[in-house]
Scaffold this motif. Structure first.
Motif, PDB file in Angstrom:
ATOM      1  N   SER A 111      -8.937  -5.680  12.214  1.00 28.65           N
ATOM      2  CA  SER A 111      -8.368  -6.075  10.924  1.00 28.65           C
ATOM      3  C   SER A 111      -8.349  -7.587  10.773  1.00 28.65           C
ATOM      4  O   SER A 111      -8.665  -8.119   9.701  1.00 28.65           O
ATOM      5  CB  SER A 111      -6.946  -5.526  10.768  1.00 28.65           C
ATOM      6  OG  SER A 111      -6.954  -4.129  10.736  1.00 28.65           O
TER       7      SER A 111
ATOM      8  N   THR B 252      -1.874  -7.687   0.803  1.00 27.05           N
ATOM      9  CA  THR B 252      -0.480  -7.997   1.141  1.00 27.05           C
ATOM     10  C   THR B 252       0.412  -8.151  -0.080  1.00 27.05           C
ATOM     11  O   THR B 252       1.631  -8.160   0.049  1.00 27.05           O
ATOM     12  CB  THR B 252      -0.381  -9.289   1.984  1.00 27.05           C
ATOM     13  OG1 THR B 252      -0.967 -10.371   1.265  1.00 27.05           O
ATOM     14  CG2 THR B 252      -1.066  -9.111   3.326  1.00 27.05           C
TER      15      THR B 252
ATOM     16  N   THR C 206      -1.625  -3.760   8.602  1.00 26.79           N
ATOM     17  CA  THR C 206      -2.464  -2.594   8.895  1.00 26.79           C
ATOM     18  C   THR C 206      -1.918  -1.827  10.092  1.00 26.79           C
ATOM     19  O   THR C 206      -1.799  -0.597  10.063  1.00 26.79           O
ATOM     20  CB  THR C 206      -3.914  -3.036   9.150  1.00 26.79           C
ATOM     21  OG1 THR C 206      -4.407  -3.701   7.989  1.00 26.79           O
ATOM     22  CG2 THR C 206      -4.803  -1.858   9.494  1.00 26.79           C
TER      23      THR C 206
ATOM     24  N   TYR D  44     -11.820  -8.832   9.989  1.00 29.97           N
ATOM     25  CA  TYR D  44     -12.191  -8.560   8.597  1.00 29.97           C
ATOM     26  C   TYR D  44     -11.455  -9.490   7.636  1.00 29.97           C
ATOM     27  O   TYR D  44     -12.072 -10.146   6.788  1.00 29.97           O
ATOM     28  CB  TYR D  44     -11.911  -7.103   8.221  1.00 29.97           C
ATOM     29  CG  TYR D  44     -12.103  -6.884   6.741  1.00 29.97           C
ATOM     30  CD1 TYR D  44     -13.386  -6.830   6.191  1.00 29.97           C
ATOM     31  CD2 TYR D  44     -11.013  -6.788   5.883  1.00 29.97           C
ATOM     32  CE1 TYR D  44     -13.569  -6.677   4.823  1.00 29.97           C
ATOM     33  CE2 TYR D  44     -11.189  -6.636   4.522  1.00 29.97           C
ATOM     34  CZ  TYR D  44     -12.471  -6.581   3.995  1.00 29.97           C
ATOM     35  OH  TYR D  44     -12.647  -6.439   2.644  1.00 29.97           O
ATOM     36  N   TYR D  45     -10.134  -9.547   7.750  1.00 28.78           N
ATOM     37  CA  TYR D  45      -9.357 -10.325   6.791  1.00 28.78           C
ATOM     38  C   TYR D  45      -9.551 -11.827   6.955  1.00 28.78           C
ATOM     39  O   TYR D  45      -9.389 -12.573   5.987  1.00 28.78           O
ATOM     40  CB  TYR D  45      -7.877  -9.939   6.857  1.00 28.78           C
ATOM     41  CG  TYR D  45      -7.604  -8.592   6.238  1.00 28.78           C
ATOM     42  CD1 TYR D  45      -7.917  -8.350   4.912  1.00 28.78           C
ATOM     43  CD2 TYR D  45      -7.057  -7.559   6.977  1.00 28.78           C
ATOM     44  CE1 TYR D  45      -7.695  -7.110   4.329  1.00 28.78           C
ATOM     45  CE2 TYR D  45      -6.817  -6.314   6.400  1.00 28.78           C
ATOM     46  CZ  TYR D  45      -7.141  -6.100   5.076  1.00 28.78           C
ATOM     47  OH  TYR D  45      -6.912  -4.873   4.495  1.00 28.78           O
TER      48      TYR D  45
ATOM     49  N   ASP E  17      -9.219 -10.719   0.001  1.00 28.53           N
ATOM     50  CA  ASP E  17      -8.863  -9.302   0.194  1.00 28.53           C
ATOM     51  C   ASP E  17      -7.514  -9.193   0.905  1.00 28.53           C
ATOM     52  O   ASP E  17      -6.721  -8.303   0.607  1.00 28.53           O
ATOM     53  CB  ASP E  17      -9.929  -8.570   1.011  1.00 28.53           C
ATOM     54  CG  ASP E  17     -11.212  -8.334   0.237  1.00 28.53           C
ATOM     55  OD1 ASP E  17     -11.222  -8.544  -0.994  1.00 28.53           O
ATOM     56  OD2 ASP E  17     -12.208  -7.950   0.869  1.00 28.53           O
ATOM     57  N   ALA E  18      -7.278 -10.102   1.827  1.00 28.84           N
ATOM     58  CA  ALA E  18      -5.998 -10.109   2.544  1.00 28.84           C
ATOM     59  C   ALA E  18      -4.853 -10.401   1.587  1.00 28.84           C
ATOM     60  O   ALA E  18      -3.798  -9.758   1.645  1.00 28.84           O
ATOM     61  CB  ALA E  18      -6.025 -11.128   3.677  1.00 28.84           C
TER      62      ALA E  18
ATOM     63  N   PRO F   4      -4.450 -13.437   6.123  1.00 29.19           N
ATOM     64  CA  PRO F   4      -5.204 -12.646   7.110  1.00 29.19           C
ATOM     65  C   PRO F   4      -4.361 -12.128   8.272  1.00 29.19           C
ATOM     66  O   PRO F   4      -4.467 -10.963   8.655  1.00 29.19           O
ATOM     67  CB  PRO F   4      -6.299 -13.609   7.587  1.00 29.19           C
ATOM     68  CG  PRO F   4      -6.506 -14.522   6.434  1.00 29.19           C
ATOM     69  CD  PRO F   4      -5.133 -14.707   5.851  1.00 29.19           C
TER      70      PRO F   4
ATOM     71  N   ALA G 250      -1.915  -9.490   6.898  1.00 33.65           N
ATOM     72  CA  ALA G 250      -2.657  -8.272   6.538  1.00 33.65           C
ATOM     73  C   ALA G 250      -3.038  -7.467   7.776  1.00 33.65           C
ATOM     74  O   ALA G 250      -2.961  -6.233   7.776  1.00 33.65           O
ATOM     75  CB  ALA G 250      -3.899  -8.631   5.731  1.00 33.65           C
TER      76      ALA G 250
END
Length: 111
Positions: free
Chosen positions: A60, A75, A96, A63-64, A70-71, A89, A92
């Motif tokens: 995670s 959130t 997850t 990715y973030y 996206d993060a 990030p 997030a």
């Protein structure tokens, strides 16, 4: 799947992630994951559980970190205030992991 995407559950995940992200920033992964285990499951986690959760946290975070917008989107749920792209990030990724733990049968049901 209902609980996994429920706004209330995601807000709870965010609140836990906020707390753990601060703790883990000054300490280490093990202290953060232990704190989540005590808050959510009311017990210490087994080493195999820690291994799986660490893997998911790292995936995670990878990715973030590469998609901070996206993060921020992930959130910002319910009444939670948006985070900066620098903060999001880490929160997030912990969110997850908290969400995964909150959706365990052990966390949802009492036997």
């Amino acid at each position: 799947l209902t609980l996994l995407n429920d706004t209330g559950m995601l807000e709870a995940s965010r609140a836990l992630a906020d707390e753990v992200a601060v703790t883990s920033a000054s300490a280490d992964f093990e202290s953060g994951i232990s704190e989540l285990g005590r808050h959510i499951l009311q017990r210490d986690l087994a080493s195999d559980e820690i291994t799986v959760l660490k893997r998911e946290l790292n995936k995670s975070l990878d990715y973030y970190s590469s998609a901070p917008d996206d993060a921020v989107t992930f959130t910002t749920v319910g009444q939670q205030l948006p985070l900066t792209t620098e903060q999001a990030p880490t929160v997030a990724a912990w969110m997850t992991v908290a969400s995964l733990m909150l959706n365990l049968d052990e966390a949802i049901t009492q036997e």
